[in-house]
Write a protein that holds these residues in place. Structure first.
Motif, PDB file in Angstrom:
ATOM      1  N   ILE A   1       0.964  -1.087   0.121  1.00 46.65           N
ATOM      2  CA  ILE A   1      -0.004  -0.041   0.121  1.00 46.65           C
ATOM      3  C   ILE A   1       0.940   1.150   0.006  1.00 46.65           C
ATOM      4  N   THR A   2       1.912   1.216   0.827  1.00 39.14           N
ATOM      5  CA  THR A   2       2.663   2.497   0.957  1.00 39.14           C
ATOM      6  C   THR A   2       3.513   2.707  -0.338  1.00 39.14           C
ATOM      7  N   THR A   3       4.011   1.828  -1.102  1.00 38.43           N
ATOM      8  CA  THR A   3       4.991   2.305  -2.328  1.00 38.43           C
ATOM      9  C   THR A   3       3.815   2.557  -3.321  1.00 38.43           C
ATOM     10  N   LEU A   4       2.598   1.802  -3.285  1.00 41.07           N
ATOM     11  CA  LEU A   4       1.638   2.145  -4.471  1.00 41.07           C
ATOM     12  C   LEU A   4       1.180   3.354  -4.248  1.00 41.07           C
ATOM     13  N   THR A   5       0.828   3.991  -3.151  1.00 43.42           N
ATOM     14  CA  THR A   5       0.309   5.505  -2.896  1.00 43.42           C
ATOM     15  C   THR A   5       1.460   6.477  -3.011  1.00 43.42           C
ATOM     16  N   MET A   6       2.593   5.961  -2.559  1.00 39.15           N
ATOM     17  CA  MET A   6       3.609   7.260  -2.373  1.00 39.15           C
ATOM     18  C   MET A   6       4.437   7.343  -3.891  1.00 39.15           C
ATOM     19  N   ILE A   7       4.616   6.225  -4.551  1.00 32.95           N
ATOM     20  CA  ILE A   7       5.601   6.288  -5.675  1.00 32.95           C
ATOM     21  C   ILE A   7       4.424   6.088  -6.723  1.00 32.95           C
ATOM     22  N   GLY A   8       4.860   7.006  -7.957  1.00 32.85           N
ATOM     23  CA  GLY A   8       4.207   6.884  -9.033  1.00 32.85           C
ATOM     24  C   GLY A   8       5.181   6.668 -10.393  1.00 32.85           C
ATOM     25  N   THR A   9       5.316   5.379 -10.944  1.00 32.48           N
ATOM     26  CA  THR A   9       6.089   5.341 -11.987  1.00 32.48           C
ATOM     27  C   THR A   9       5.496   6.001 -13.274  1.00 32.48           C
ATOM     28  N   VAL A  10       4.097   5.820 -13.155  1.00 37.54           N
ATOM     29  CA  VAL A  10       3.227   6.516 -14.352  1.00 37.54           C
ATOM     30  C   VAL A  10       3.405   7.947 -14.455  1.00 37.54           C
ATOM     31  N   THR A  11       3.245   8.452 -13.227  1.00 41.20           N
ATOM     32  CA  THR A  11       3.215  10.114 -13.093  1.00 41.20           C
ATOM     33  C   THR A  11       4.765  10.496 -13.154  1.00 41.20           C
ATOM     34  N   LEU A  12       5.807   9.737 -12.982  1.00 36.97           N
ATOM     35  CA  LEU A  12       7.181  10.134 -12.541  1.00 36.97           C
ATOM     36  C   LEU A  12       7.477  11.130 -13.898  1.00 36.97           C
ATOM     37  N   PRO A  13       7.300  10.953 -15.384  1.00 36.39           N
ATOM     38  CA  PRO A  13       7.806  11.795 -16.313  1.00 36.39           C
ATOM     39  C   PRO A  13       7.256  13.247 -15.964  1.00 36.39           C
ATOM     40  N   LEU A  14       5.909  13.296 -15.658  1.00 37.14           N
ATOM     41  CA  LEU A  14       5.231  14.544 -15.385  1.00 37.14           C
ATOM     42  C   LEU A  14       5.819  15.400 -14.071  1.00 37.14           C
ATOM     43  N   GLU A  15       6.193  14.369 -13.069  1.00 37.01           N
ATOM     44  CA  GLU A  15       6.949  15.118 -11.797  1.00 37.01           C
ATOM     45  C   GLU A  15       8.161  15.452 -12.236  1.00 37.01           C
ATOM     46  N   ILE A  16       9.074  14.689 -13.117  1.00 42.20           N
ATOM     47  CA  ILE A  16      10.339  15.322 -13.528  1.00 42.20           C
ATOM     48  C   ILE A  16      10.140  16.738 -14.207  1.00 42.20           C
ATOM     49  N   LYS A  17       9.280  16.743 -15.151  1.00 45.29           N
ATOM     50  CA  LYS A  17       8.953  17.749 -16.004  1.00 45.29           C
ATOM     51  C   LYS A  17       8.607  19.098 -15.139  1.00 45.29           C
TER      52      LYS A  17
END
Lengths: 183, 160
Positions: free
Chosen positions: B115-131
């Motif tokens: 649950i914790t990694t699922l909610t905290m980490i977003g590999t799908v949203t990572l490109p947007l986060e980097i941008k």
């Protein structure tokens, strides 16, 4: 029109995996008909439990998403610091508003406004995993002990992470400046 | 019926009534947002529900606890934390799924990590986060989140 089309396409795409899993389930139950009762009873029980609570959660999220504007959040987070800033970051992040990708542009605006990096990280992390609707679902499905202990631990570690990342970024920026001066 | 269900529904109706008295147009907008997100989440709800049915109906609980149970050790924990980080499941729906994992023999530690990694980490949203935030901040946030998710999971496993 264009947006409507896009939304419809999105929805169609959502239904493809659903169709796939229904086919898999039907085939498996045809091969093992003795499992039909176990599978359908379990699915029905979980579905009932979810459908009793999800509409209310989504309604609360809809209300907060419209009422608490981005501008308000940015205004409050941009100017506070210290313990008050940390608590406010957690609180504003935890409000039942939209998905995480909504929060990134807000975080960017906060950086531009000169907000503390620790607060931005804490705000983003609270938005991702201390959200009130999630806590409600967790309470419903995993019980108060699990939910409360994970919540407390998450808050503690998110604060530690925010402060650490701020230190790391400030330290690495300082390193760069020194390097440039050295040249 | 349980108390969470009653409380949350009373709270939602209370908010709705209060909002309606304050501003009808805004309330209407909120309702549209809520209905749209319901339609959007419904297929995933059905997927999760069927998945849980198949999981609990077919997989013997001994098999699951071998991979992510008490005796599986640190490797199993890393595996499920990694799965949580990569998978893209709406956070709200991860809780019923997690409950079914627990029922089928996964350890509290493994479920907390998931649950914790699922909610905290977003590999799908990572490109947007980097941008939006830059590579350094985005990677640090996701990377450290993974480590603290493991720590949180181990602590929860010890105290519960």
């Amino acid at each position: 029109m264009k947006i409507e089309n896009k939304e419809r396409k999105m929805n169609v795409r959502d239904y493809i995996p659903l169709g796939a899993i229904i086919i898999v389930a039907v085939i498996m139950l045809l091969i093992f008909p003795d499992r039909i009762d176990a599978v359908t009873n379990t699915s029905r029980a979980y579905f009932t439990e979810m459908i009793m609570i999800l509409p209310a959660i989504l309604l609360i999220m809809g209300l907060f998403a419209i009422w608490v504007s981005k501008e308000i959040v940015i205004k409050y987070l941009g100017r506070t610091s210290g313990i008050k800033g940390i608590l406010l970051s957690i609180l504003l992040g935890a409000l039942p508003t939209g998905p995480l990708y909504v929060a990134f542009p807000m975080a960017r605006a906060l950086i531009k406004k000169g907000a503390r990096i620790s607060n931005i990280i804490i705000f983003l992390s609270a938005w991702a995993c201390i959200k009130i609707p999630q806590e409600i679902m967790e309470l419903q499905f995993l019980g108060v002990k699990f939910m409360a202990s994970r919540l407390i631990l998450t808050i503690i570690f998110v604060i530690i992470m925010g402060i650490s990342i701020e230190r790391i970024i400030e330290w690495s920026n300082k390193g760069k400046v020194n390097l440039k001066n050295g040249r | 019926m349980n108390s969470t269900f009653i409380l949350i529904n009373i709270f939602a109706l209370g908010c709705l009534t209060f909002a309606f008295i304050k501003d009808k147009t805004k309330t209407k907008q909120s309702l549209i947002v809520a209905i749209k997100s319901f339609i959007h989440i419904l297929p995933t709800v059905l997927i999760i529900v069927i998945l849980i049915g198949l999981l609990l109906g077919f997989v013997p609980s001994g098999e699951i606890s071998k991979i992510v149970g008490k005796q599986s050790g640190f490797g199993g924990l890393l595996l499920i934390a990694l799965a949580g980080a990569i998978l893209h499941i709406p956070a709200l729906l991860s809780f019923p799924l997690a409950a079914s994992f627990l029922k089928s023999g996964a350890s509290v530690t493994a479920v907390a990590a998931f649950i914790t990694t699922l909610t905290m980490i977003g590999t799908v949203t990572l490109p947007l986060e980097i941008k939006e935030l830059g590579k350094k901040m985005a990677l640090l946030r996701n990377g450290i989140s993974f480590i603290i998710a493991i720590v949180i999971a181990i602590v929860i496993g010890t105290i519960l």
